[in-house]
Design a protein around this motif. Structure first.
Motif, PDB file in Angstrom:
ATOM      1  N   ARG A   1       0.816  -1.215   0.000  1.00 37.99           N
ATOM      2  CA  ARG A   1       0.000   0.000   0.000  1.00 37.99           C
ATOM      3  C   ARG A   1       0.847   1.262   0.000  1.00 37.99           C
ATOM      4  N   SER A   2       2.142   1.114   0.309  1.00 39.38           N
ATOM      5  CA  SER A   2       3.011   2.281   0.418  1.00 39.38           C
ATOM      6  C   SER A   2       4.463   1.886   0.160  1.00 39.38           C
ATOM      7  N   VAL A   3       5.293   2.926  -0.024  1.00 37.00           N
ATOM      8  CA  VAL A   3       6.723   2.738  -0.309  1.00 37.00           C
ATOM      9  C   VAL A   3       7.538   3.629   0.620  1.00 37.00           C
ATOM     10  N   THR A   4       8.647   3.094   1.117  1.00 35.84           N
ATOM     11  CA  THR A   4       9.609   3.873   1.899  1.00 35.84           C
ATOM     12  C   THR A   4      10.930   3.897   1.143  1.00 35.84           C
ATOM     13  N   VAL A   5      11.417   5.094   0.845  1.00 32.77           N
ATOM     14  CA  VAL A   5      12.680   5.252   0.117  1.00 32.77           C
ATOM     15  C   VAL A   5      13.777   5.609   1.122  1.00 32.77           C
ATOM     16  N   LEU A   6      14.849   4.814   1.126  1.00 34.31           N
ATOM     17  CA  LEU A   6      15.949   5.006   2.073  1.00 34.31           C
ATOM     18  C   LEU A   6      17.273   5.180   1.340  1.00 34.31           C
ATOM     19  N   SER A   7      18.251   5.746   2.036  1.00 34.45           N
ATOM     20  CA  SER A   7      19.631   5.820   1.543  1.00 34.45           C
ATOM     21  C   SER A   7      20.563   5.564   2.716  1.00 34.45           C
ATOM     22  N   HIS A   8      21.837   5.343   2.419  1.00 34.70           N
ATOM     23  CA  HIS A   8      22.767   4.927   3.467  1.00 34.70           C
ATOM     24  C   HIS A   8      23.051   6.030   4.479  1.00 34.70           C
TER      25      HIS A   8
ATOM     26  N   ARG B   1       1.551   6.304  -2.427  1.00 30.94           N
ATOM     27  CA  ARG B   1       1.797   6.685  -1.033  1.00 30.94           C
ATOM     28  C   ARG B   1       3.262   6.373  -0.708  1.00 30.94           C
ATOM     29  N   VAL B   2       4.065   7.430  -0.498  1.00 28.51           N
ATOM     30  CA  VAL B   2       5.501   7.245  -0.370  1.00 28.51           C
ATOM     31  C   VAL B   2       6.072   8.168   0.706  1.00 28.51           C
ATOM     32  N   GLU B   3       7.076   7.672   1.411  1.00 28.67           N
ATOM     33  CA  GLU B   3       7.816   8.474   2.380  1.00 28.67           C
ATOM     34  C   GLU B   3       9.308   8.315   2.086  1.00 28.67           C
ATOM     35  N   ILE B   4      10.104   9.267   2.563  1.00 30.78           N
ATOM     36  CA  ILE B   4      11.549   9.198   2.404  1.00 30.78           C
ATOM     37  C   ILE B   4      12.194   9.425   3.762  1.00 30.78           C
ATOM     38  N   ALA B   5      13.191   8.597   4.074  1.00 31.39           N
ATOM     39  CA  ALA B   5      13.812   8.679   5.392  1.00 31.39           C
ATOM     40  C   ALA B   5      15.303   8.395   5.304  1.00 31.39           C
TER      41      ALA B   5
ATOM     42  N   LYS C   1      12.846   8.769  10.724  1.00 33.17           N
ATOM     43  CA  LYS C   1      12.256   7.497  11.121  1.00 33.17           C
ATOM     44  C   LYS C   1      11.298   7.020  10.037  1.00 33.17           C
ATOM     45  N   ILE C   2      10.987   5.733  10.094  1.00 33.14           N
ATOM     46  CA  ILE C   2      10.037   5.143   9.147  1.00 33.14           C
ATOM     47  C   ILE C   2       8.665   5.105   9.809  1.00 33.14           C
ATOM     48  N   ASP C   3       7.693   5.725   9.183  1.00 32.30           N
ATOM     49  CA  ASP C   3       6.343   5.744   9.737  1.00 32.30           C
ATOM     50  C   ASP C   3       5.469   4.634   9.177  1.00 32.30           C
ATOM     51  N   PHE C   4       5.734   4.175   7.961  1.00 29.27           N
ATOM     52  CA  PHE C   4       4.920   3.128   7.349  1.00 29.27           C
ATOM     53  C   PHE C   4       5.396   1.766   7.843  1.00 29.27           C
ATOM     54  N   ASP C   5       4.467   0.979   8.366  1.00 31.85           N
ATOM     55  CA  ASP C   5       4.870  -0.315   8.930  1.00 31.85           C
ATOM     56  C   ASP C   5       4.688  -1.480   7.961  1.00 31.85           C
ATOM     57  N   ASP C   6       4.168  -1.216   6.773  1.00 37.77           N
ATOM     58  CA  ASP C   6       3.915  -2.302   5.829  1.00 37.77           C
ATOM     59  C   ASP C   6       4.399  -1.947   4.429  1.00 37.77           C
ATOM     60  N   SER C   7       5.357  -1.042   4.346  1.00 42.53           N
ATOM     61  CA  SER C   7       5.760  -0.498   3.047  1.00 42.53           C
ATOM     62  C   SER C   7       6.830  -1.347   2.371  1.00 42.53           C
TER      63      SER C   7
ATOM     64  N   LEU D   1      21.964   0.983   6.234  1.00 43.22           N
ATOM     65  CA  LEU D   1      20.727   1.763   6.159  1.00 43.22           C
ATOM     66  C   LEU D   1      20.351   2.339   7.524  1.00 43.22           C
ATOM     67  N   GLY D   2      20.762   1.665   8.601  1.00 41.59           N
ATOM     68  CA  GLY D   2      20.543   2.207   9.936  1.00 41.59           C
ATOM     69  C   GLY D   2      19.162   2.016  10.513  1.00 41.59           C
ATOM     70  N   PHE D   3      18.324   1.203   9.876  1.00 38.70           N
ATOM     71  CA  PHE D   3      16.977   0.942  10.365  1.00 38.70           C
ATOM     72  C   PHE D   3      16.778  -0.555  10.566  1.00 38.70           C
ATOM     73  N   GLU D   4      15.869  -0.920  11.450  1.00 37.07           N
ATOM     74  CA  GLU D   4      15.474  -2.313  11.631  1.00 37.07           C
ATOM     75  C   GLU D   4      14.472  -2.663  10.530  1.00 37.07           C
ATOM     76  N   LEU D   5      14.877  -3.569   9.644  1.00 35.90           N
ATOM     77  CA  LEU D   5      14.055  -3.875   8.471  1.00 35.90           C
ATOM     78  C   LEU D   5      13.716  -5.352   8.361  1.00 35.90           C
ATOM     79  N   SER D   6      13.717  -6.039   9.473  1.00 39.72           N
ATOM     80  CA  SER D   6      13.401  -7.471   9.465  1.00 39.72           C
ATOM     81  C   SER D   6      12.010  -7.708   8.886  1.00 39.72           C
ATOM     82  N   GLY D   7      11.921  -8.655   7.966  1.00 40.78           N
ATOM     83  CA  GLY D   7      10.640  -9.005   7.369  1.00 40.78           C
ATOM     84  C   GLY D   7      10.199  -8.095   6.245  1.00 40.78           C
ATOM     85  N   ARG D   8      10.951  -7.020   5.978  1.00 42.60           N
ATOM     86  CA  ARG D   8      10.575  -6.095   4.909  1.00 42.60           C
ATOM     87  C   ARG D   8      11.101  -6.598   3.562  1.00 42.60           C
TER      88      ARG D   8
END
Length: 327
Positions: free
Chosen positions: A25-32, A56-60, A82-88, A101-108
């Protein structure tokens, strides 16, 4: 694929991306962490592209201070810590390994867009093209066949391309690099305005810390290796931020005798090292210390050394690898 050829992607890769996009339903765009212009420019380009498409997109980015000279790019003020989308769906830009990336992304599910040969291919879809001169080139060539490229995206991709080629001066620049630039200009990127925004808006603090960095410069290995250091004291005394150090290592590389330039920056949690060369394979050196990058531009971070101990270890590694013309 040969160096300088137009980047290509399979139908399966593009179909896989579109399938992943439809599943979320959404996308999170990350960089290092501590993003450079290629990392942030690529992610901003993708962010503005997807937003234009009504997705629906966020950048973090997990770093506190972002490169201020990129604040002219659309979406810069939308980058969150921070990442606000929990299912992106995660799109990772210019990042060689998951931990950077510096974020917890288990299961993503992660789409990995990069141009580093040291990339660990941690994504469910890995769009990694080591022969590309920038990650923005990879993103541009991939997305141009899926979506129309709007002007803000072209500007961000062009800024990233400009930065990672050091304004078209690196050894991996080819005719294709200029073809990508030409196409981005046709899509609305203004080369003069972007170059001015990136090169002619330095802070006074950046010039003061440059002076300290140059004062620290020492030559080794018959003047083939130049080493500069920037300490926490230097940053505090000048009021400089880490992003004020962008491009400083290139001053050391510009010396006529120098083949390898090294800049060690003291951070609160360790040392960040940038390696640049005029042809010597510095990625070999960076890998020895857990880093990566490209043949002529690489780096790593470490908390295991003092400045002096790391200087000695680096010089020893450079000698052992036999990457210098005169040993």
């Amino acid at each position: 694929m040969k160096r300088g050829e137009r980047l290509s992607f399979t139908q399966e890769e593009r179909k896989r991306f579109q399938s992943l996009l439809s599943e979320h339903r959404s996308v999170t765009v990350l960089s290092h962490l501590h993003p450079d212009a290629d990392a942030l420019g690529t992610s901003l380009g993708i962010y503005t592209l997807l937003k234009k498409e009504g997705i629906r997109v966020e950048i973090a980015n997990a770093t506190s201070d972002l490169p201020r000279h990129l604040d002219f790019l659309e979406g810069f003020d939308r980058v969150k810590k921070k990442i606000d989308f929990d299912d992106s769906l995660i799109i990772a830009c210019d990042c060689g390994s998951l931990d950077r990336l510096g974020f917890e992304l288990s299961g993503r599910k992660i789409v990995n867009i990069d141009h580093h040969s040291s990339n660990t291919e941690y994504g469910i879809l890995n769009l990694v093209r080591p022969h590309a001169v920038s990650s923005s080139e990879v993103a541009f060539r991939f997305f141009e066949a899926i979506f129309p490229i709007p002007r803000p995206t072209a500007e961000a991709f062009y800024a990233a391309l400009l930065s990672d080629t050091r304004y078209f001066t690196t050894g991996n620049v080819t005719a294709e690099s200029f073809e990508v630039a030409r196409e981005l200009i046709e899509l609305g990127a203004e080369p003069g305005a972007i170059a001015q925004a990136m090169l002619q808006r330095r802070s006074l603090a950046s010039l003061r810390v440059l002076g300290r960095a140059l004062a620290s410069l020492r030559l080794y290995c018959e003047a083939q290796v130049a080493v500069m250091t920037v300490t926490q004291e230097d940053l505090a005394a000048t009021g400089a931020r880490y992003d004020d150090l962008d491009g400083v290592v290139d001053y050391a590389r510009s010396l006529v005798t120098v083949e390898i330039a090294v800049m060690m920056v003291e951070r609160r949690d360790g040392l960040k090292v940038s390696l640049r060369s005029k042809g010597a394979d510095v990625m070999q050196i960076a890998r020895d210390f857990g880093g990566g990058g490209h043949r002529e531009a690489a780096g790593f971070e470490t908390a295991e050394y003092t400045i002096e101990a790391l200087r000695k270890a680096l010089l020893e590694a450079i000698k052992n690898k036999g990457v210098l013309t005169r040993q």
